[in-house]
Write a protein that holds these residues in place. Structure first.
Motif, mmCIF file in Angstrom:
data_model
loop_
_atom_site.group_PDB
_atom_site.id
_atom_site.type_symbol
_atom_site.label_atom_id
_atom_site.label_comp_id
_atom_site.label_asym_id
_atom_site.label_seq_id
_atom_site.Cartn_x
_atom_site.Cartn_y
_atom_site.Cartn_z
ATOM 1 N N LEU A 62 0.829 -1.208 0.000
ATOM 2 C CA LEU A 62 0.000 0.000 0.000
ATOM 3 C C LEU A 62 0.868 1.264 0.000
ATOM 4 C CD1 LEU A 62 -2.779 -1.054 2.552
ATOM 5 C CD2 LEU A 62 -3.023 -0.809 0.063
ATOM 6 N N ALA A 63 1.981 1.237 0.766
ATOM 7 C CA ALA A 63 2.879 2.396 0.795
ATOM 8 C C ALA A 63 3.508 2.617 -0.576
ATOM 9 C CB ALA A 63 3.964 2.181 1.850
ATOM 10 N N ARG A 64 3.895 1.537 -1.231
ATOM 11 C CA ARG A 64 4.489 1.652 -2.572
ATOM 12 C C ARG A 64 3.456 2.189 -3.570
ATOM 13 N NH1 ARG A 64 8.828 0.020 -5.312
ATOM 14 N NH2 ARG A 64 9.693 -1.029 -3.480
ATOM 15 N N LYS A 65 2.249 1.694 -3.455
ATOM 16 C CA LYS A 65 1.193 2.161 -4.361
ATOM 17 C C LYS A 65 0.971 3.665 -4.187
ATOM 18 C CE LYS A 65 -3.666 1.426 -5.545
ATOM 19 N NZ LYS A 65 -4.928 0.722 -5.191
ATOM 20 N N LYS A 66 0.957 4.114 -2.912
ATOM 21 C CA LYS A 66 0.767 5.537 -2.636
ATOM 22 C C LYS A 66 1.928 6.359 -3.193
ATOM 23 C CE LYS A 66 -2.179 8.295 -0.546
ATOM 24 N NZ LYS A 66 -3.604 8.330 -0.924
ATOM 25 N N ALA A 67 3.141 5.833 -3.065
ATOM 26 C CA ALA A 67 4.324 6.526 -3.587
ATOM 27 C C ALA A 67 4.262 6.617 -5.109
ATOM 28 C CB ALA A 67 5.589 5.812 -3.147
ATOM 29 N N GLU A 68 3.781 5.562 -5.774
ATOM 30 C CA GLU A 68 3.650 5.573 -7.230
ATOM 31 C C GLU A 68 2.616 6.613 -7.665
ATOM 32 O OE1 GLU A 68 2.673 1.513 -7.920
ATOM 33 O OE2 GLU A 68 4.772 0.820 -7.969
ATOM 34 N N GLU A 69 1.513 6.676 -6.912
ATOM 35 C CA GLU A 69 0.482 7.684 -7.222
ATOM 36 C C GLU A 69 1.043 9.098 -7.038
ATOM 37 O OE1 GLU A 69 -2.659 6.660 -4.576
ATOM 38 O OE2 GLU A 69 -3.325 4.917 -5.762
ATOM 39 N N PRO A 127 18.221 17.945 -13.318
ATOM 40 C CA PRO A 127 17.644 18.737 -12.220
ATOM 41 C C PRO A 127 16.174 19.054 -12.467
ATOM 42 C CG PRO A 127 19.836 19.541 -12.728
ATOM 43 C CD PRO A 127 19.510 18.520 -13.784
ATOM 44 N N GLY A 128 15.352 18.837 -11.418
ATOM 45 C CA GLY A 128 13.919 19.080 -11.512
ATOM 46 C C GLY A 128 13.128 17.853 -11.921
ATOM 47 N N GLN A 129 13.826 16.802 -12.361
ATOM 48 C CA GLN A 129 13.155 15.591 -12.834
ATOM 49 C C GLN A 129 12.923 14.632 -11.662
ATOM 50 O OE1 GLN A 129 15.375 13.700 -15.934
ATOM 51 N NE2 GLN A 129 13.680 12.398 -16.601
ATOM 52 N N VAL A 130 11.754 13.951 -11.672
ATOM 53 C CA VAL A 130 11.462 12.982 -10.608
ATOM 54 C C VAL A 130 11.799 11.578 -11.103
ATOM 55 C CG1 VAL A 130 9.653 14.410 -9.598
ATOM 56 C CG2 VAL A 130 9.050 12.677 -11.308
ATOM 57 N N ALA A 131 12.105 10.683 -10.160
ATOM 58 C CA ALA A 131 12.432 9.299 -10.514
ATOM 59 C C ALA A 131 11.191 8.579 -11.015
ATOM 60 C CB ALA A 131 13.004 8.577 -9.302
ATOM 61 N N GLU A 132 11.392 7.607 -11.888
ATOM 62 C CA GLU A 132 10.277 6.867 -12.469
ATOM 63 C C GLU A 132 9.577 5.999 -11.434
ATOM 64 O OE1 GLU A 132 8.885 6.746 -15.585
ATOM 65 O OE2 GLU A 132 10.080 8.529 -15.981
ATOM 66 N N GLU A 133 10.361 5.388 -10.543
ATOM 67 C CA GLU A 133 9.808 4.455 -9.570
ATOM 68 C C GLU A 133 10.224 4.854 -8.165
ATOM 69 O OE1 GLU A 133 7.799 2.031 -10.301
ATOM 70 O OE2 GLU A 133 7.949 2.143 -12.490
ATOM 71 N N PRO A 134 9.435 4.453 -7.150
ATOM 72 C CA PRO A 134 9.861 4.686 -5.769
ATOM 73 C C PRO A 134 10.934 3.669 -5.352
ATOM 74 C CG PRO A 134 7.732 3.572 -5.793
ATOM 75 C CD PRO A 134 8.090 3.864 -7.227
ATOM 76 N N PHE A 135 11.617 3.965 -4.250
ATOM 77 C CA PHE A 135 12.691 3.091 -3.762
ATOM 78 C C PHE A 135 12.412 2.683 -2.323
ATOM 79 C CE2 PHE A 135 14.418 5.867 -6.988
ATOM 80 C CZ PHE A 135 15.095 4.984 -7.811
ATOM 81 N N GLU A 136 12.652 1.415 -2.040
ATOM 82 C CA GLU A 136 12.502 0.925 -0.673
ATOM 83 C C GLU A 136 13.877 0.903 -0.011
ATOM 84 O OE1 GLU A 136 10.808 -2.899 1.889
ATOM 85 O OE2 GLU A 136 10.406 -2.743 -0.258
ATOM 86 N N VAL A 137 14.045 1.666 1.056
ATOM 87 C CA VAL A 137 15.323 1.741 1.763
ATOM 88 C C VAL A 137 15.037 1.687 3.261
ATOM 89 C CG1 VAL A 137 17.472 3.006 2.094
ATOM 90 C CG2 VAL A 137 16.214 3.249 -0.064
ATOM 91 N N ASN A 138 15.655 0.724 3.925
ATOM 92 C CA ASN A 138 15.526 0.589 5.390
ATOM 93 C C ASN A 138 14.072 0.581 5.850
ATOM 94 O OD1 ASN A 138 18.319 0.558 5.618
ATOM 95 N ND2 ASN A 138 18.452 2.764 5.939
ATOM 96 N N GLY A 139 13.244 -0.150 5.100
ATOM 97 C CA GLY A 139 11.856 -0.322 5.525
ATOM 98 C C GLY A 139 10.915 0.812 5.179
#
Length: 633
Positions: A500-507, A559-571
């Motif tokens: 659910l957290a990943r889905k929210k980050a993707e949105e 600069p100013g560009q967002v990453a395509e996917e979210p990243f999981e780091v340390n939970g």
């Protein structure tokens, strides 16, 4: 015969010699032997690698790992590390390199061979090569000079051909500049963190979903097989009364271990340190010098060196001991310090000595000359060692004989309990330590190798020889869901919360690309943070943590560009945007050029060598005798 082999392997003299000789001899002795029977494990362009050579190479590789891992080493680790395949690959590579050496007309001269052998420490006495010791050590290991010299020549030849291949690697100025940029370009990012625990209340747990999850994950909940052992320890102390040690054995043992009883030249010294960095300014240098001179004057006027060291020395390791460094041999201290310390007489105070650490005052307490301890000085120690070794051998023989009696049905474990202390371990899994025994990992390995009904097995350890048998076995099983429901439900909730957290980050990222980062942050009601600048190579991302994947993606952004996917780091799940990319100051390149060149060259040389080996393998005719050697364990 078996006992004689065991005895030789346990002999410390043989162990010491093997440690120096085995790497050469095991790997190379036996090349090109043509057996009348198909007893080869592989053929490389028609050259056979015989079974004995493979077995020795495997044994040597296993011994290296055994020394590295100590009591943790076991047969399971050997299988997991793929030692069988590694040993054979090593021999195949060596065969190919020897062919390459012949193709390139690379040779090892007699002078090079002699120099290499004379440099082996085991063959030296008083720092010089001793032919008598050389022949004595080879004879003790049943190796002829011709065999050893041939194997050493092969080792040197392999080194030379490897060096020739590695020398083909080159590093260009463009590669150095690109590496410098890669190491010093910095990035600064903004991020929004999505914490999975915040989504756990939203997770719905149904019986159907939980059963489906458990079915897919049930192997994670399998309880391992558990075993307990009953055992008897045949301790050497019980056999020492039956051991006889002759004067000749003591003399021979002393001669074999002569190097162990050689004392090197050493001094015992105290020092006082005024710490000063190497790159100190002229003014800092002057002040430190004046301070150490002042301390020296206090000592000359009668101040106690040790008391003064406790008060003013800036060496935390020796300060509380009055500056006492204990005895140290040559090569243990920095050269500037060592040169002065070994030149002083006991009780003599040095002038200030500058080293990379700062300024020192040194006072030598004692100067011990190099010497060989005479036999009479170490006789008791040598005799104890021999007595202990022999008692261990008697203990092993007694345990081995008892095992044979168990196998022949002459005695039972109940009979053993009448004359010996039979102990029982608790039920243990393969990963759990065995309490109260020497070599617990090997003990456990033997326990889990026993078949039900098997009378037992023996295990030699420094504490004695264990005779052990299987007492109880509880098979592995997958428990019913209800038995572990709480664990399974907790794991399911965490998994779903991360989803659910990943889905929210993707949105969030989709909204940031459509409406802009600031607008997406505002709409989400979350707080965006900005990191300090960080480099691509090495180190963690400030505030976030270690994530090579995140760094790789960030440095590919503008600069100013967002990453395509979210990243999981340390939970946590992170959505990120590149704020700034900071180019390095290229003026610093020249100071780093040669260091970078050296590092890149070492890496490229390794790559060139590996690629060349792979090409040799690709072009070679390699036949592996699968019937003779198993490479899966």
């Amino acid at each position: 015969m078996l006992n004689q082999i065991r005895k030789n392997v346990r002999n410390p003299y043989v162990q010491a010699v093997l440690g120096l000789i085995i790497l050469v001899f095991i790997f190379f002795f036996g090349w090109g032997v043509r057996s009348q029977k198909p007893a080869y494990v592989a053929k490389v362009n028609g050259t056979e690698i015989d079974l004995a050579t493979y077995q020795r190479a495997y044994g040597n590789l296993a011994e290296l790992y055994r020394q590295a891992y100590g009591e943790r080493w076991n047969a399971r680790m050997a299988k997991e590390l793929g030692l069988a395949r590694r040993a054979l690959d090593q021999l195949i590579d060596q065969a190919l390199l020897l062919e390459e050496a012949d193709r390139r007309d690379i040779e090892v001269t007699d002078e090079e061979l002699a120099a290499a052998i004379q440099a082996v420490g085991a063959f030296q006495e008083g720092g010089r090569f001793s032919k008598q010791r050389y022949l004595q050590l080879l004879d003790a290991n049943r190796i002829t000079p011709l065999e050893y010299e041939q194997s050493t020549r092969r080792e040197l030849l392999l080194r030379k051909v490897e060096q020739a291949i590695r020398a083909q690697a080159q590093v260009t100025d463009a590669e150095i500049e690109a590496e410098y940029r890669d190491r010093n370009t910095k990035a600064r990012i903004s991020f929004v963190a999505f914490r999975p625990e915040a989504f756990e209340p939203q997770v719905e747990v149904t019986d159907e979903a939980l059963a489906e999850y458990y079915e897919a994950q049930k192997e994670q909940y399998r309880t391992p097989e558990r075993r307990s052992a009953r055992y008897v320890l045949f301790a050497p102390e019980a056999f020492e009364k039956d051991v006889e040690v002759t004067d000749e054995e003591i003399r021979q043992e002393y001669n074999w271990r002569a190097g162990e009883f050689a004392e090197k030249e050493a001094v015992r010294a105290r020092h006082i340190l005024v710490r000063l960095p190497q790159n100190a300014s002229e003014d800092e240098e002057k002040k430190a010098r004046e301070r150490i001179e002042k301390i020296r004057k206090q000592i000359e006027e009668g101040a106690d060196f040790a008391d003064l060291a406790k008060k003013v020395s800036e060496d935390p390791g020796s300060k509380d001991k009055g500056g006492d460094l204990g005895y140290f041999e040559r090569g243990k201290m920095v050269p500037e310090f060592e040169k002065v310390a070994f030149s002083l007489e006991p009780g003599q105070l040095s002038e200030p000595v500058r080293t990379p650490f700062g300024y020192h005052l040194i006072r030598v307490e004692d100067h011990r000359e190099a010497r060989q301890k005479p036999l009479e000085e170490v006789r008791d120690q040598v005799e104890r060692d021999i007595r202990r070794r022999k008692a261990l051998e008697l203990a092993f023989t007694a345990a081995d004989n008892t095992l044979m009696d168990l196998e022949d049905g002459k005695v039972t474990w109940d009979d053993l309990a009448k004359d010996h202390e039979v102990k029982t371990t608790p039920l243990l899994a393969k990963t759990e330590p065995v309490p109260g025994v020497a070599k617990p990992e090997e003990f456990r390995e033997v326990l889990f190798s026993l078949e039900p009904g098997q009378p037992g097995e023996v295990l030699e350890t420094p504490r004695g020889t264990y005779l052990l048998a299987l007492a109880e076995r509880k098979p592995a099983e997958v428990p019913a869901l209800e038995a572990v429901r709480d664990q399974v439900e907790a794991a399911y909730r965490k998994q779903e919360a991360v989803r659910l957290a990943r889905k929210k980050a993707e949105e969030f990222l989709a909204a940031a690309r459509e409406k802009g980062w600031e607008e997406a942050v505002k709409a989400s009601g979350l707080e965006a943070e900005t990191t300090d600048p960080f480099v691509k190579k090495g180190g963690a991302v400030p505030t976030i943590g270690w994530s090579p994947e995140l760094k790789e993606a960030v440095f590919a952004l503008e600069p100013g560009q967002v990453a395509e996917e979210p990243f999981e780091v340390n939970g946590k799940i992170y959505a990120v945007r590149l704020e700034e990319k900071i180019e390095p100051d290229m003026a610093g390149l020249e100071a780093e050029r040669e260091k970078i060149r050296s590092e890149l060259l070492g890496k490229k040389q390794g790559q060139v060598f590996e690629e060349y080996l792979q090409q040799l393998r690709k072009e070679a005719e390699i036949e592996i005798n699968e019937d003779l050697v198993r490479l899966d364990g």
